[in-house]
Design a protein around this motif. Structure first.
Motif, PDB file in Angstrom:
ATOM      1  N   PHE A  36       0.837  -1.202   0.000  1.00  0.00           N
ATOM      2  CA  PHE A  36       0.000   0.000   0.000  1.00  0.00           C
ATOM      3  C   PHE A  36       0.871   1.251   0.000  1.00  0.00           C
ATOM      4  O   PHE A  36       0.666   2.184  -0.769  1.00  0.00           O
ATOM      5  N   THR A  37       1.882   1.248   0.865  1.00  0.00           N
ATOM      6  CA  THR A  37       2.743   2.417   0.992  1.00  0.00           C
ATOM      7  C   THR A  37       3.503   2.689  -0.300  1.00  0.00           C
ATOM      8  O   THR A  37       3.480   3.803  -0.823  1.00  0.00           O
ATOM      9  N   THR A  38       4.146   1.650  -0.831  1.00  0.00           N
ATOM     10  CA  THR A  38       4.934   1.898  -2.047  1.00  0.00           C
ATOM     11  C   THR A  38       4.004   2.266  -3.212  1.00  0.00           C
ATOM     12  O   THR A  38       4.329   3.133  -4.017  1.00  0.00           O
ATOM     13  N   GLY A  39       2.850   1.631  -3.273  1.00  0.00           N
ATOM     14  CA  GLY A  39       1.889   1.954  -4.332  1.00  0.00           C
ATOM     15  C   GLY A  39       1.432   3.394  -4.237  1.00  0.00           C
ATOM     16  O   GLY A  39       1.373   4.106  -5.245  1.00  0.00           O
ATOM     17  N   PHE A  40       1.145   3.820  -3.017  1.00  0.00           N
ATOM     18  CA  PHE A  40       0.663   5.186  -2.829  1.00  0.00           C
ATOM     19  C   PHE A  40       1.759   6.191  -3.181  1.00  0.00           C
ATOM     20  O   PHE A  40       1.523   7.160  -3.905  1.00  0.00           O
ATOM     21  N   LEU A  41       2.959   5.934  -2.696  1.00  0.00           N
ATOM     22  CA  LEU A  41       4.049   6.886  -2.958  1.00  0.00           C
ATOM     23  C   LEU A  41       4.376   6.964  -4.446  1.00  0.00           C
ATOM     24  O   LEU A  41       4.625   8.039  -4.984  1.00  0.00           O
ATOM     25  N   ALA A  42       4.320   5.794  -5.108  1.00  0.00           N
ATOM     26  CA  ALA A  42       4.589   5.795  -6.555  1.00  0.00           C
ATOM     27  C   ALA A  42       3.498   6.592  -7.272  1.00  0.00           C
ATOM     28  O   ALA A  42       3.785   7.375  -8.191  1.00  0.00           O
ATOM     29  N   ALA A  43       2.247   6.406  -6.854  1.00  0.00           N
ATOM     30  CA  ALA A  43       1.137   7.132  -7.493  1.00  0.00           C
ATOM     31  C   ALA A  43       1.285   8.637  -7.260  1.00  0.00           C
ATOM     32  O   ALA A  43       1.034   9.444  -8.154  1.00  0.00           O
ATOM     33  N   LEU A  44       1.723   8.970  -6.070  1.00  0.00           N
ATOM     34  CA  LEU A  44       1.910  10.378  -5.719  1.00  0.00           C
ATOM     35  C   LEU A  44       2.939  11.012  -6.650  1.00  0.00           C
ATOM     36  O   LEU A  44       2.745  12.102  -7.184  1.00  0.00           O
ATOM     37  N   GLU A  45       3.992  10.263  -6.862  1.00  0.00           N
ATOM     38  CA  GLU A  45       5.070  10.766  -7.718  1.00  0.00           C
ATOM     39  C   GLU A  45       4.589  10.974  -9.158  1.00  0.00           C
ATOM     40  O   GLU A  45       4.949  11.934  -9.814  1.00  0.00           O
ATOM     41  N   ARG A  46       3.750  10.037  -9.595  1.00  0.00           N
ATOM     42  CA  ARG A  46       3.263  10.121 -10.977  1.00  0.00           C
ATOM     43  C   ARG A  46       2.058  11.038 -11.126  1.00  0.00           C
ATOM     44  O   ARG A  46       1.519  11.191 -12.211  1.00  0.00           O
ATOM     45  N   GLY A  47       1.589  11.559  -9.995  1.00  0.00           N
ATOM     46  CA  GLY A  47       0.377  12.383 -10.026  1.00  0.00           C
ATOM     47  C   GLY A  47      -0.847  11.534 -10.334  1.00  0.00           C
ATOM     48  O   GLY A  47      -1.784  11.986 -10.982  1.00  0.00           O
ATOM     49  N   ALA A  48      -0.818  10.281  -9.891  1.00  0.00           N
ATOM     50  CA  ALA A  48      -1.927   9.377 -10.235  1.00  0.00           C
ATOM     51  C   ALA A  48      -2.649   8.878  -8.985  1.00  0.00           C
ATOM     52  O   ALA A  48      -3.112   7.749  -8.942  1.00  0.00           O
ATOM     53  N   THR A  49      -2.776   9.732  -7.992  1.00  0.00           N
ATOM     54  CA  THR A  49      -3.397   9.252  -6.751  1.00  0.00           C
ATOM     55  C   THR A  49      -4.887   8.940  -6.934  1.00  0.00           C
ATOM     56  O   THR A  49      -5.422   8.071  -6.269  1.00  0.00           O
ATOM     57  N   THR A  50      -5.540   9.668  -7.854  1.00  0.00           N
ATOM     58  CA  THR A  50      -6.976   9.418  -8.045  1.00  0.00           C
ATOM     59  C   THR A  50      -7.189   7.982  -8.506  1.00  0.00           C
ATOM     60  O   THR A  50      -8.053   7.272  -7.984  1.00  0.00           O
ATOM     61  N   GLN A  51      -6.360   7.575  -9.449  1.00  0.00           N
ATOM     62  CA  GLN A  51      -6.453   6.207  -9.953  1.00  0.00           C
ATOM     63  C   GLN A  51      -6.170   5.208  -8.824  1.00  0.00           C
ATOM     64  O   GLN A  51      -6.863   4.213  -8.653  1.00  0.00           O
ATOM     65  N   PHE A  52      -5.141   5.522  -8.043  1.00  0.00           N
ATOM     66  CA  PHE A  52      -4.768   4.646  -6.935  1.00  0.00           C
ATOM     67  C   PHE A  52      -5.953   4.475  -5.982  1.00  0.00           C
ATOM     68  O   PHE A  52      -6.301   3.364  -5.588  1.00  0.00           O
ATOM     69  N   LYS A  53      -6.582   5.611  -5.619  1.00  0.00           N
ATOM     70  CA  LYS A  53      -7.714   5.553  -4.693  1.00  0.00           C
ATOM     71  C   LYS A  53      -8.856   4.731  -5.277  1.00  0.00           C
ATOM     72  O   LYS A  53      -9.476   3.936  -4.594  1.00  0.00           O
TER      73      LYS A  53
END
Ligand code: ADP
Ligand code: MG
Length: 453
Positions: free
Chosen positions: A190-207
């Motif tokens: 979860f943590t690495t996925g979230f941080l990677a999404a944050l970096e890519r600006g893809a948190t909406t998709q992650f959520k």
């Protein structure tokens, strides 16, 4: 280095290794690169007896995966290299922490999750007095997700069956309701996925990926400890799912109130539903586990051998199963009779001269006192001298880690201390281990002395 990877240099052993390396080389061309790196390259050959080749995988996850997906291919290639048909038997190295591969989005691909879920289900989980609530709640979750046990927080020391129960929930739900979106995820993923999404600006998709789950299973949530940003995201997703009537199950190695570096609001949300602790199994449950596991491994062991293993390996079920596997592999590979004397020798090699002596709280306390040059009386006393306090904390830490004994019981052993001071001692050691190299050395040396390495 893992002692199981230390091979002798006899010509036979060298030849085996060479042959296995040749097989790995061939597989390099046959298996996609990423999969080769992840699943084939880490394998080692342990031995060959008659037509059985034993391979070692670092960790249970890899063991399951290799057994499931690559056994046939390995058998084919090994048979060619050895010039005779061979059967492959994959063992997990006992000391390696199980580490499942993580995906970019921080979730397992269905195939990987399925491989784990298939191995862990309710049928091969032995219920007993120390896991009763956890087991019954997990069953209820699988039958009626989002109902009575929501959220469900499951905690216990390592190797006591938390991941097993999470996977059993997943397996059961997939079986009864294949279309349901059941998501298994570790705190780490979860943590690495979230941080990677944050970096890519893809948190909406992650959520969205998490929000779309009907059931969200989060393993080893303690990994979020001290990670403020990730905790915040986790908190929102958690609330959202619960409000939408979705089922959330969380596992950790400690109770919500002991997740010290978690925000208070998250801690209290985590314990707002059913909280169950798994403790090390009693002897009868251990015996049932030994019987079941040995049958699964294709060798039904005599009663006295089952009893010997169950009575002499305390604490983690993972360690117990490791002992069963080592015993069976030894019996198969050396053609020794699978009797009590072989069991004694197997445990001797794993745990030192007498596991009963080394693996109980009294002996751990004795060893810590001797190592730290204090008396056991000092450890039980109210002395606050720095070195006595430190030794006492180390004793608490090791007793808890090795035997999984309750805080209360450990407190009783150490001069009737209350459970909060025992938890404090444990926390002191566990948080300082990575920073304090002297402490790390001492704890490591004690573990080796105790055969609990
Ligand atoms: P945890 O996640 O608590 O660290 P795991 O779920 O990985 O522990 O369990 C470690 C091993 O012990 C697994 O092989 C699991 O199948 C086994 N195990 C634990 N408890 C039981 C049980 N009650 N019955 C059968 N197997 C068990
Ligand atoms: Mg686990």
């Amino acid at each position: 280095m893992d002692d199981q990877f230390c091979f002798d240099d006899s010509p036979d052993a060298v030849l085996l290794r060479k042959r296995f390396e040749a097989v790995q080389k061939r597989l390099k061309d046959l298996v996609p690169r990423a999969q080769y790196e992840k699943f084939i390259r880490p394998l080692h050959i342990r031995g060959k007896e008659a037509h059985v080749v034993a391979l070692l995988a670092p960790g249970k996850f890899l063991q399951v995966w290799v057994q499931d997906k690559y056994k046939a291919l390995l058998e084919k290639e090994l048979s060619e290299v050895f010039g005779e048909p061979v059967e492959v038997y994959v063992e997990a190295s006992l000391h390696t922490r199980e580490e499942a591969p993580t995906e970019d989005e921080g979730v397992f691909t269905p195939a990987i999750a399925d491989a784990m879920a298939e191995q862990y289900n309710f049928n091969n989980f032995v219920p007993g007095p120390t896991n009763e609530l956890a087991y019954n709640a997990a069953r209820l979750v699988a039958e009626q997700p989002g109902d009575l046990c929501n959220p469900f927080f499951l905690h216990g020391k390592t190797g006591l069956g938390k991941t097993h129960l999470l996977c059993a929930i997943q397996y059961e739900l997939n079986r009864t309701n294949p279309k349901a979106n059941v998501r298994y995820q570790t705190g780490h993923a979860f943590t690495t996925g979230f941080l990677a999404a944050l970096e890519r600006g893809a948190t909406t998709q992650f959520k969205k990926t998490v929000e779309s789950s009907l059931v969200w299973l989060v393993d080893d949530v303690q990994f979020l400890d001290g990670k403020v940003r990730t905790q915040e995201e986790f908190f929102h997703l958690f609330n959202q799912l619960i409000h939408a009537g979705k089922q959330v199950v969380i596992c950790a190695d400690r109770a919500p109130r002991d997740l010290n570096r978690f925000e208070e609001r998250l801690r209290s949300r985590l314990e707002s539903g059913v909280v169950a602790e798994i403790l090390p199994p009693d002897t009868e449950t251990r015996l049932a586990i030994v019987r079941m596991r040995s049958e699964e491994l294709g060798m039904s062991l005599p009663d006295d051998v089952c009893e010997y293993l169950a009575y002499n390996v305390a604490g983690s079920v993972r360690t117990l199963i490791g002992a069963v596997k080592t015993f069976i592999a030894t019996a198969k590979l050396t053609r020794c009779r699978p009797d009590v004397s072989l069991a004694a020798r197997t445990l001797d090699q794993r745990f030192g001269s007498d596991p009963r002596q080394t693996l109980n709280a009294a002996n751990i306390i004795q060893a810590v006192a001797a190592y730290c040059s204090v008396s056991e009386e000092d450890l039980r006393s109210s002395s606050r001298k720095a070195w006595v306090t430190r030794a006492r904390h180390v004793a608490v830490y090791l007793v808890r880690e090795i035997t999984g004994e309750s805080w209360k019981r450990i407190g009783e052993r150490l001069g009737n201390r209350d459970h909060s001071s025992i938890i404090h001692g444990y926390e002191r050691i566990s948080s300082n281990l990575s920073k304090d190299s002297d402490l790390k050395r001492d704890v490591g040396a004690l573990r080796r002395t105790l055969g609990a390495d």
